[in-house]
Design an enzyme around this catalytic site. Sequence first.
Site, PDB file in Angstrom:
ATOM      1  N   HIS A   8      25.586  39.991  54.813  1.00  0.00           N
ATOM      2  CA  HIS A   8      26.584  40.551  55.744  1.00  0.00           C
ATOM      3  C   HIS A   8      27.202  41.832  55.163  1.00  0.00           C
ATOM      4  CE1 HIS A   8      26.283  36.993  58.258  1.00  0.00           C
ATOM      5  NE2 HIS A   8      26.489  36.233  57.211  1.00  0.00           N
ATOM      6  N   VAL A  55      37.797  31.846  59.907  1.00  0.00           N
ATOM      7  CA  VAL A  55      37.179  31.410  58.650  1.00  0.00           C
ATOM      8  C   VAL A  55      35.794  32.040  58.522  1.00  0.00           C
ATOM      9  CG1 VAL A  55      36.321  29.427  57.355  1.00  0.00           C
ATOM     10  CG2 VAL A  55      38.492  29.270  58.594  1.00  0.00           C
ATOM     11  N   SER A  65      29.563  41.024  81.345  1.00  0.00           N
ATOM     12  CA  SER A  65      30.592  41.524  80.433  1.00  0.00           C
ATOM     13  C   SER A  65      30.825  43.023  80.584  1.00  0.00           C
ATOM     14  CB  SER A  65      30.206  41.214  78.984  1.00  0.00           C
ATOM     15  OG  SER A  65      31.236  41.608  78.103  1.00  0.00           O
ATOM     16  N   LEU A 110      27.104  39.364  68.246  1.00  0.00           N
ATOM     17  CA  LEU A 110      26.359  39.751  67.043  1.00  0.00           C
ATOM     18  C   LEU A 110      25.480  40.946  67.354  1.00  0.00           C
ATOM     19  CD1 LEU A 110      25.340  39.121  64.090  1.00  0.00           C
ATOM     20  CD2 LEU A 110      23.489  37.847  65.192  1.00  0.00           C
ATOM     21  N   LYS A 124      25.958  31.976  50.219  1.00  0.00           N
ATOM     22  CA  LYS A 124      26.872  33.052  50.584  1.00  0.00           C
ATOM     23  C   LYS A 124      26.633  34.303  49.741  1.00  0.00           C
ATOM     24  CE  LYS A 124      29.483  33.278  53.257  1.00  0.00           C
ATOM     25  NZ  LYS A 124      29.222  33.815  54.612  1.00  0.00           N
ATOM     26  N   VAL A 167      34.031  33.819  65.446  1.00  0.00           N
ATOM     27  CA  VAL A 167      32.841  33.441  64.691  1.00  0.00           C
ATOM     28  C   VAL A 167      32.121  34.680  64.164  1.00  0.00           C
ATOM     29  CG1 VAL A 167      30.761  32.006  64.736  1.00  0.00           C
ATOM     30  CG2 VAL A 167      32.682  31.418  66.208  1.00  0.00           C
ATOM     31  N   ASP A 185      32.233  37.252  59.906  1.00  0.00           N
ATOM     32  CA  ASP A 185      31.344  37.654  58.807  1.00  0.00           C
ATOM     33  C   ASP A 185      30.881  39.091  58.955  1.00  0.00           C
ATOM     34  OD1 ASP A 185      31.212  35.519  57.044  1.00  0.00           O
ATOM     35  OD2 ASP A 185      29.691  34.478  58.211  1.00  0.00           O
ATOM     36  N   ARG A 192      28.232  24.368  50.170  1.00  0.00           N
ATOM     37  CA  ARG A 192      26.791  24.364  50.394  1.00  0.00           C
ATOM     38  C   ARG A 192      26.073  24.760  49.103  1.00  0.00           C
ATOM     39  NH1 ARG A 192      26.739  28.263  55.577  1.00  0.00           N
ATOM     40  NH2 ARG A 192      28.514  29.100  54.419  1.00  0.00           N
ATOM     41  N   TYR A 237      22.605  34.957  52.305  1.00  0.00           N
ATOM     42  CA  TYR A 237      23.337  35.723  53.315  1.00  0.00           C
ATOM     43  C   TYR A 237      24.070  36.859  52.613  1.00  0.00           C
ATOM     44  CZ  TYR A 237      22.639  32.041  56.799  1.00  0.00           C
ATOM     45  OH  TYR A 237      22.087  31.142  57.680  1.00  0.00           O
ATOM     46  N   GLU A 293      20.272  36.898  57.264  1.00  0.00           N
ATOM     47  CA  GLU A 293      20.717  37.183  58.634  1.00  0.00           C
ATOM     48  C   GLU A 293      19.961  38.311  59.319  1.00  0.00           C
ATOM     49  OE1 GLU A 293      23.459  39.768  56.057  1.00  0.00           O
ATOM     50  OE2 GLU A 293      22.585  37.741  55.948  1.00  0.00           O
ATOM     51  N   ASN A 316      33.322  31.363  56.501  1.00  0.00           N
ATOM     52  CA  ASN A 316      32.174  30.499  56.179  1.00  0.00           C
ATOM     53  C   ASN A 316      32.373  29.137  56.844  1.00  0.00           C
ATOM     54  OD1 ASN A 316      34.298  29.928  54.368  1.00  0.00           O
ATOM     55  ND2 ASN A 316      32.893  29.015  52.886  1.00  0.00           N
TER      56      ASN A 316
END
Length: 373
Positions: free
Chosen positions: A96, A298, A220, A240, A75, A267, A270, A15, A94, A118, A300
């Site tokens: 994180h 992964v 949950s 998240l 990133k 997911v 990160d 990207r 981003y 984010e 990213n």
Amino acid sequence: MLVGCPGEIKKAERRVGLTPASVRELVAHGHEVIVEKGAGLGIGANDDAYWAAGAKTVDTAEEIWSRAELIVKVKEPQAAERSRLDEGKVLFTYLHLAPDPDQTSDLVKSGATCIAYETVTDDLGGLPLLAPMSQVAGRMSIQAAAHCLEAPNGGSGLLLGGVPGVKAANVVVIGGGVVGEHAIQMAAGLGAEVAVLDKHIAVLDRLARRFGTALQTVYSTAAAIEEWVLDADVVIGAVLVKGDRAPKLVSANVIRQMRSGSVLVDVAIDQGGCFETSRPTTHEEPTYVVDDVVHYCVANMPGAVPRTSTYALNNATLPFTLALADKGAKQALLDDPNFLGGLNVCMGTVTEEHVAGALGYDYVPPEKALESC
């Protein structure tokens, strides 16, 4: 303002922070843009496209980091990039930070103003600059899971959606936010048996209304997570907490009891991951196996579809990039309380409360930190 866009150097990241269309808008606002040569090749944008939009291309990333006032990336800056930051720079990307003490320490020491996509919010409490990549990652999570279920890849040999007369795979999605909703859409569309767990009744109600009987909604709790995970062929970790580490919702003990060849797609990696056995992987080596369970972690995921991801991201970030360039970081942030939430590090202080708490820094409210800018 001089705006710079270096090429991304994170492994397998294709990207780019600015599209030619975004460059054209910045130039129309009277700003100068410099782009590293070849930075846009991953999205099919060559240097000619950036020249036509009004940018100048430079041979090295070092020139961008040394000259640009505002640096726009995708990133988090890698160690070599962080070493080039100083207090005169504004970084917009981003970050994180909560699970990344080394990056946080380097950004604090740099004195730079660091704004994280984010943690920018909207009037409804959503995360508009994270949402496009969450949409992509949610959809990709099911593609990845289907691939990992194949026997040559260590999976149990199931076709995700089954065929007439043969049961489809059980897909359990933990978290019903943007990632979760898009994962559900893909999984249900392929014919899988899908369930979602979330602790917010309103979220479960919204998803039930959208997907109807194609989706089982589950409140949950620790007991519910254990029950549903143990019966799953695929588990998508889609939780998240804004700015904070992801909670570890599935223990190693539970994973040890899962069926051989089951698949976990984290997911949330990160932000540290939501499975106890998770560790970051890359597109070059995306999976590993623990207790006969395939882990896809992964960090990213959207980088594998850089054209879709970059254009979707720029659609969301461009108004904020223009505000930073037009007004300067201090005024742009103070003018917009939602944008202000994106300020994570400023002038040697940590200005995001969850990051400060996670890593043991003193929290400085962003308004106070900006006083010294």
